[in-house]
Design a protein around this motif. Structure first.
Motif, short mmCIF file in Angstrom:
data_model
loop_
_atom_site.label_atom_id
_atom_site.label_comp_id
_atom_site.label_asym_id
_atom_site.label_seq_id
_atom_site.Cartn_x
_atom_site.Cartn_y
_atom_site.Cartn_z
N GLY A 1 0.83 -1.21 0.00
CA GLY A 1 0.00 0.00 0.00
C GLY A 1 0.86 1.26 0.00
O GLY A 1 2.09 1.20 -0.06
N GLU A 2 0.18 2.41 0.07
CA GLU A 2 0.91 3.68 0.06
C GLU A 2 1.39 4.01 1.47
O GLU A 2 0.96 3.41 2.44
N ARG A 3 2.26 5.01 1.56
CA ARG A 3 2.78 5.42 2.88
C ARG A 3 2.65 6.93 3.04
O ARG A 3 2.58 7.67 2.06
N ASP A 4 2.67 7.37 4.30
CA ASP A 4 2.77 8.79 4.67
C ASP A 4 1.73 9.67 4.00
O ASP A 4 2.03 10.76 3.51
N LYS A 5 0.51 9.20 3.90
CA LYS A 5 -0.54 10.05 3.32
C LYS A 5 -1.05 11.02 4.37
O LYS A 5 -0.96 10.73 5.57
N THR A 6 -1.57 12.12 3.95
CA THR A 6 -2.06 13.13 4.89
C THR A 6 -3.58 13.08 4.91
O THR A 6 -4.21 13.03 3.84
N VAL A 7 -4.15 13.11 6.08
CA VAL A 7 -5.62 13.08 6.20
C VAL A 7 -6.18 14.46 5.84
O VAL A 7 -5.80 15.47 6.44
N ILE A 8 -7.07 14.50 4.86
CA ILE A 8 -7.75 15.75 4.52
C ILE A 8 -9.08 15.74 5.28
O ILE A 8 -9.81 14.75 5.20
N PRO A 9 -9.41 16.73 6.06
CA PRO A 9 -10.66 16.73 6.83
C PRO A 9 -11.86 16.44 5.92
O PRO A 9 -11.88 16.85 4.75
#
Ligand SMILES: CC(C)(COP(=O)(O)OP(=O)(O)OC[C@H]1O[C@@H](n2cnc3c(N)ncnc32)[C@H](O)[C@@H]1OP(=O)(O)O)[C@@H](O)C(=O)NCCC(=O)NCCS
Length: 380
Positions: free
Chosen positions: A368-376
């Motif tokens: 899977g992907e890594r270090d994604k940022t949560v968008i509200p």
């Protein structure tokens, strides 16, 4: 552990040591606790083989007599379980019933030891013994008949046929049924047995482990090939149609059911024994149609495969469906019968797992992907 390689489906991975079963695929041999399947079928009954699997050695006369009386005393079903079978939805598969009944049977585990690595399952044996009564009772109720109480004087296989039909089977039929159970009792680290060991490794009960194993066996990649073999036999209809049917099937790149095996690269030793039983039953019935169709399919299939340099042989399922049919058993019970037999092997593996337990915990290869940022949420 960094030198452990990824193997899809755990193929080739050794996950535990085991002394229970050796499948010698190259030479077409199968051993339970060091005894060859041919020897066991010739000299023992299913109850004796169950003792062997659970205790690691064949019993002497005294040990066998007390074990056998114990197994036979556990055959009858309690009223709540009979009600459960009667109320089971008609459209559901009997494997789903078996799975639920075994989970329900966990009431037999003494409460105080329910979550310990040791329990009284070697003493109760309900999860092995009662599966055959459940399968027979299911069929009786489904066809509008009443429950038949088990007999204590018959072998496990003969008693199953008795509970199914209400008549004591002949000597030949009873012996073949019992031997079919021996032939299916154990087969190493296959998917359902591995499932049982994974559940046992969490220190769950043997009933949960066997219930989970039944769930694994229900899948069409594991149990059930003999049902498809009989569908093939019915479609072929006559021996003279067999070669044409095989050629068409292979030309269309479809599989011929009951042929080939992941481990056996020679004829499955169980298929050799099953073929002989089919011959004996055909002779008794004076009807060799199933036998001849299957032998023609085998011949045509092997010819085609040998042309391509692929020696592929019949597996246990190739002849077993026809044997069951000549014993008067309906197709919907073929996979439940497999479970009835394999329960001995599953329990043996649960006990072995507990002797030197470590919880199973493999890893996944993370893709899977890594270090994604949560968008509200309101901005997505
Ligand atoms: C059991 C089975 C899944 C093993 O599959 P496997 O390990 O991939 O088998 P192999 O590696 O020996 O197969 C080698 C080749 O023979 C072919 N083959 C194997 N069994 C075949 C069959 N029953 N019918 C047609 N072709 C078959 C495979 O497709 C493969 O062809 P390829 O080289 O062109 O790809 C497979 O033989 C099968 O599907 N058999 C029918 C189902 C069955 O009887 N199951 C019960 C098993 S106890």
């Amino acid at each position: 552990m960094s030198n452990v390689e990824y193997s899809k489906g755990l193929e080739g991975v050794i996950a535990a040591e085991s002394r229970i079963c050796k499948v010698d695929g190259e030479n077409g041999k199968l051993y339970y606790e060091g005894y060859s399947i041919d020897d066991l079928v010739e000299h023992c009954n299913f109850e004796e083989v169950t003792y062997l699997l659970l205790y690691g050695e064949l019993p002497n006369e005294g040990e066998f007599s007390s074990f056998q009386s114990h197994m036979r005393a556990s055959r009858d079903l309690s009223e709540p379980i009979r009600r459960m079978i009667q109320e089971f939805p008609n459209e559901n598969h009997p494997m789903e019933l078996l799975q639920s009944v075994v989970a329900y049977l966990s009431g037999y585990v003494e409460h105080k030891i329910q979550h310990s690595a040791h329990c009284n399952c070697r003493d109760t044996l309900h999860q092995v013994v009662q599966l055959s009564t459940v399968v027979a009772a299911y069929e009786r109720y489904k066809t509008g008949h009443g429950y038949i109480r088990p007999s204590k004087s018959l072998s496990h296989g003969s008693n199953f046929l008795f509970m199914l039909t209400g008549a004591e089977p002949g000597e030949l039929e009873g012996r073949i049924m019992d031997d079919c159970l021996i032939l299916h009792a154990e087969h190493g680290f296959n998917a359902s047995t591995f499932t049982a060991r994974v559940v046992a490794s969490t220190i769950s009960t043997c009933y949960s482990a066997i219930s989970a194993a039944i769930g694994a066996l229900f899948g069409s990649l594991h149990g059930g090939a003999n049902e498809k073999v009989m569908a093939m036999v019915d479609e072929i209809g006559e021996p003279s149609n067999a070669a044409g049917w095989v050629n068409r099937t292979l030309d269309e790149k479809r599989k011929v059911m009951g042929m080939g095996h992941r481990v056996y690269k020679a004829k499955d030793p169980r298929a050799v024994i099953m073929e002989n039983y089919l011959y004996q039953l055909s002779e008794k019935h004076g009807d060799f149609r199933y036998y001849e169709i299957l032998k023609e399919v085998e011949r045509a299939f092997r010819d085609r495969m040998e042309e391509k340099g692929k020696p592929i042989y019949p597996n246990v399922d190739f002849f077993s469906g026809a044997v069951y049919r000549l014993l008067g058993i309906p197709t919907r019970l073929f996979t439940p019968i497999f479970a009835m037999a394999r329960a001995s092997g599953w329990l043996a593996h649960v006990l072995e797992q507990r002797e030197d337990n470590r919880i199973y915990r493999p890893k996944a290869l993370y893709v899977g992907e890594r270090d994604k940022t949560v968008i509200p949420i309101e901005q997505r």
